[in-house]
Design a protein around this motif. Sequence first.
Motif, PDB file in Angstrom:
ATOM      1  N   LYS A  13       0.810  -1.223   0.058  1.00 41.68           N
ATOM      2  CA  LYS A  13      -0.055   0.032  -0.137  1.00 41.68           C
ATOM      3  C   LYS A  13       0.974   1.287   0.102  1.00 41.68           C
ATOM      4  CE  LYS A  13      -3.463   2.503   2.767  1.00 41.68           C
ATOM      5  NZ  LYS A  13      -4.236   2.539   3.912  1.00 41.68           N
ATOM      6  N   ASP A  14       0.935   1.865  -1.087  1.00 42.04           N
ATOM      7  CA  ASP A  14       1.507   3.156  -1.327  1.00 42.04           C
ATOM      8  C   ASP A  14       3.040   3.310  -0.835  1.00 42.04           C
ATOM      9  OD1 ASP A  14      -0.657   4.233  -2.430  1.00 42.04           O
ATOM     10  OD2 ASP A  14      -1.294   4.811  -0.342  1.00 42.04           O
ATOM     11  N   TYR A  15       3.662   1.966  -0.765  1.00 42.97           N
ATOM     12  CA  TYR A  15       5.233   2.125  -0.292  1.00 42.97           C
ATOM     13  C   TYR A  15       6.127   1.802  -1.753  1.00 42.97           C
ATOM     14  CZ  TYR A  15       9.361   0.763   2.200  1.00 42.97           C
ATOM     15  OH  TYR A  15      10.519   1.003   2.912  1.00 42.97           O
ATOM     16  N   ASP A  16       7.055   3.016  -1.742  1.00 43.38           N
ATOM     17  CA  ASP A  16       7.910   3.018  -2.959  1.00 43.38           C
ATOM     18  C   ASP A  16       9.367   2.997  -2.435  1.00 43.38           C
ATOM     19  OD1 ASP A  16       9.206   3.294  -5.300  1.00 43.38           O
ATOM     20  OD2 ASP A  16       8.501   5.355  -5.665  1.00 43.38           O
ATOM     21  N   ARG A  17       9.914   1.844  -2.709  1.00 43.60           N
ATOM     22  CA  ARG A  17      11.311   1.395  -2.043  1.00 43.60           C
ATOM     23  C   ARG A  17      12.334   2.421  -2.757  1.00 43.60           C
ATOM     24  NH1 ARG A  17      14.251  -1.791  -5.287  1.00 43.60           N
ATOM     25  NH2 ARG A  17      13.343  -2.648  -7.339  1.00 43.60           N
ATOM     26  N   ARG A  18      11.795   3.064  -3.941  1.00 37.75           N
ATOM     27  CA  ARG A  18      12.975   3.932  -4.427  1.00 37.75           C
ATOM     28  C   ARG A  18      13.045   5.239  -3.973  1.00 37.75           C
ATOM     29  NH1 ARG A  18      10.347   3.499 -10.375  1.00 37.75           N
ATOM     30  NH2 ARG A  18       8.382   4.071  -8.597  1.00 37.75           N
ATOM     31  N   ALA A  19      12.074   5.618  -2.965  1.00 41.06           N
ATOM     32  CA  ALA A  19      11.845   7.050  -2.285  1.00 41.06           C
ATOM     33  C   ALA A  19      12.693   6.809  -0.784  1.00 41.06           C
ATOM     34  CB  ALA A  19      10.633   7.541  -2.194  1.00 41.06           C
ATOM     35  N   THR A  20      13.168   7.811  -0.249  1.00 45.69           N
ATOM     36  CA  THR A  20      13.693   7.551   1.061  1.00 45.69           C
ATOM     37  C   THR A  20      12.695   7.932   1.824  1.00 45.69           C
ATOM     38  OG1 THR A  20      14.188  10.072   1.096  1.00 45.69           O
ATOM     39  CG2 THR A  20      15.992   8.796   0.167  1.00 45.69           C
ATOM     40  N   TYR A  55      30.459  -7.206  10.420  1.00 44.88           N
ATOM     41  CA  TYR A  55      28.967  -7.067  10.358  1.00 44.88           C
ATOM     42  C   TYR A  55      28.861  -5.666  10.173  1.00 44.88           C
ATOM     43  CZ  TYR A  55      28.483 -11.930  12.151  1.00 44.88           C
ATOM     44  OH  TYR A  55      28.343 -13.023  12.235  1.00 44.88           O
ATOM     45  N   LEU A  56      28.218  -5.132   9.284  1.00 45.84           N
ATOM     46  CA  LEU A  56      27.674  -3.882   9.079  1.00 45.84           C
ATOM     47  C   LEU A  56      26.138  -3.581   9.415  1.00 45.84           C
ATOM     48  CD1 LEU A  56      28.083  -0.932   8.043  1.00 45.84           C
ATOM     49  CD2 LEU A  56      27.328  -1.863   5.566  1.00 45.84           C
ATOM     50  N   ARG A  57      25.849  -2.576  10.494  1.00 44.68           N
ATOM     51  CA  ARG A  57      24.782  -2.512  11.046  1.00 44.68           C
ATOM     52  C   ARG A  57      24.107  -0.969  10.621  1.00 44.68           C
ATOM     53  NH1 ARG A  57      26.177  -5.063  17.095  1.00 44.68           N
ATOM     54  NH2 ARG A  57      26.350  -7.209  16.297  1.00 44.68           N
ATOM     55  N   GLN A  58      23.129  -1.002  10.270  1.00 44.40           N
ATOM     56  CA  GLN A  58      22.869   0.424   9.706  1.00 44.40           C
ATOM     57  C   GLN A  58      21.173   0.567  10.485  1.00 44.40           C
ATOM     58  OE1 GLN A  58      23.677   1.350   5.265  1.00 44.40           O
ATOM     59  NE2 GLN A  58      23.671  -0.889   5.428  1.00 44.40           N
ATOM     60  N   PRO A  88      19.889   2.139   2.461  1.00 47.16           N
ATOM     61  CA  PRO A  88      20.807   3.000   2.238  1.00 47.16           C
ATOM     62  C   PRO A  88      21.844   2.181   1.285  1.00 47.16           C
ATOM     63  CG  PRO A  88      20.482   2.649   4.718  1.00 47.16           C
ATOM     64  CD  PRO A  88      19.799   1.779   4.208  1.00 47.16           C
ATOM     65  N   GLU A  89      21.902   2.864   0.068  1.00 47.76           N
ATOM     66  CA  GLU A  89      22.967   2.241  -0.847  1.00 47.76           C
ATOM     67  C   GLU A  89      24.249   2.960  -0.563  1.00 47.76           C
ATOM     68  OE1 GLU A  89      21.090   3.687  -4.548  1.00 47.76           O
ATOM     69  OE2 GLU A  89      19.307   2.423  -4.403  1.00 47.76           O
ATOM     70  N   SER A 150      27.824   6.990   0.957  1.00 45.84           N
ATOM     71  CA  SER A 150      26.753   6.708   0.169  1.00 45.84           C
ATOM     72  C   SER A 150      27.206   6.405  -1.405  1.00 45.84           C
ATOM     73  CB  SER A 150      25.806   7.923   0.372  1.00 45.84           C
ATOM     74  OG  SER A 150      24.592   7.886  -0.595  1.00 45.84           O
ATOM     75  N   PHE A 151      26.609   5.558  -2.155  1.00 52.91           N
ATOM     76  CA  PHE A 151      26.855   5.513  -3.609  1.00 52.91           C
ATOM     77  C   PHE A 151      25.788   6.585  -4.570  1.00 52.91           C
ATOM     78  CE2 PHE A 151      26.634   3.131  -7.509  1.00 52.91           C
ATOM     79  CZ  PHE A 151      28.117   3.146  -7.843  1.00 52.91           C
ATOM     80  N   SER A 152      24.815   6.451  -4.360  1.00 52.15           N
ATOM     81  CA  SER A 152      23.822   6.881  -5.278  1.00 52.15           C
ATOM     82  C   SER A 152      23.137   8.358  -4.623  1.00 52.15           C
ATOM     83  CB  SER A 152      22.753   6.072  -5.809  1.00 52.15           C
ATOM     84  OG  SER A 152      22.103   5.793  -4.706  1.00 52.15           O
TER      85      SER A 152
END
Length: 388
Positions: A13-20, A55-58, A88-89, A150-152
């Motif tokens: 429902k209205d979730y866009d994984r491309r947007a922060t 281990y990378l924890r974000q 996070p990319e 950050s890459f992108s």
Amino acid sequence: MDHLQILDGLLKKDYDRRATPTNHLNNATNVLCELYIRSFGSISPVTMDYEVDLYLRQKWQDERLKHSAITESLDLNDPNLVKAIWKPEVYFPNAKHAEFQFVTVPNVLVRINPDGEILYMLRLKLTFSCMMDLSKFPLDSQVCTMEVASFSKTTEELKLEWKSVNPIIMGRGLKMPQFEIVEIQATDCQESFQIGNYSCLVAEFYLSRSVGFHLVQSYLPTILIVVISWVSFWMDVDSVPGRTTLGVTTLLAVSSQSSGIQSGLPQVSYVKAIDVWMGTCTAFVFCALLEFTFVNYMWRKYQPEPMRRLIAIPEPVNGEANTKGSNDENVNMVTVKKMIIQEEPVDQYCRPKVNQAMVARTIDEYSRFVFPVAFLIFNIFYWSYYLV
């Protein structure tokens, strides 16, 4: 199952994984980072890199996954879920090689808290570049870095921050064979490109090389070789085979030791501390061999020769040799059958005024004291300079 169904509904429902998560607020999303290092080692001066298993924890806040019906944290290891949510990319700018751990399952964890806070953790095996200054090798200290950037997303969309308390944690009992971790500093940086500025984090590891291995494998053997070369000063001046063999053998031994050390180091254009040490030890052994050559030359050149004189043996007369007056200057040379040469010791008055043999022995005696003192002085300057 109710919580998972609610989560699936939120994602559809209205979730866009491309947007922060803060895109609708026109603010940058803050992501807290933490590193838990399981192994740290394989630091190679030849390839200028090191290997890390971490281990990378974000952690960040995503209000879109907040729901009042979710009352407990959800720990998920579903790769499809990882692909469905925004993450996070980030990447590692100074990493030369990276591997994601798949044994026995993909080593990834997503924890979604009821308030919408997300913890994203994954396990990686990386090889980082570490440019080293080997001018003081093996008495050196190095600073190896680990960068996360950050890459992108630019700083207007994404900001990386270290966790406020203990952002870098070393595994319990973690030890390295050649280095000791003196200090760890977590700082931030900013990478600037033509298309924008990108958030960046840096972990600095201050490493001090352990000298114990090199003391046993490099320094002590060469010290013993140099000391053995001084044994020739207590040998006779005319003992050519023994002193020559000792000098040549010690010279070859120190050269072989130096070649073995250099084989494990990169070919740099500057002089290293081990180069100064091996070069000086080689010079001491070579000077001991030259000292014997000079002393033996003086011994042989100025050694006094025995005096020679002619003795006339008269021809027998009537079956008897006329021995009377055989040494007289008025011997009738007609009756002399033959003459022989007899060597006699040189008279004291015929010897050179300066006995070069005694000078040669004196040089040996002085060398017994000069060489050790000079080597001791060199050690004092060497260790005081490179250990500072």
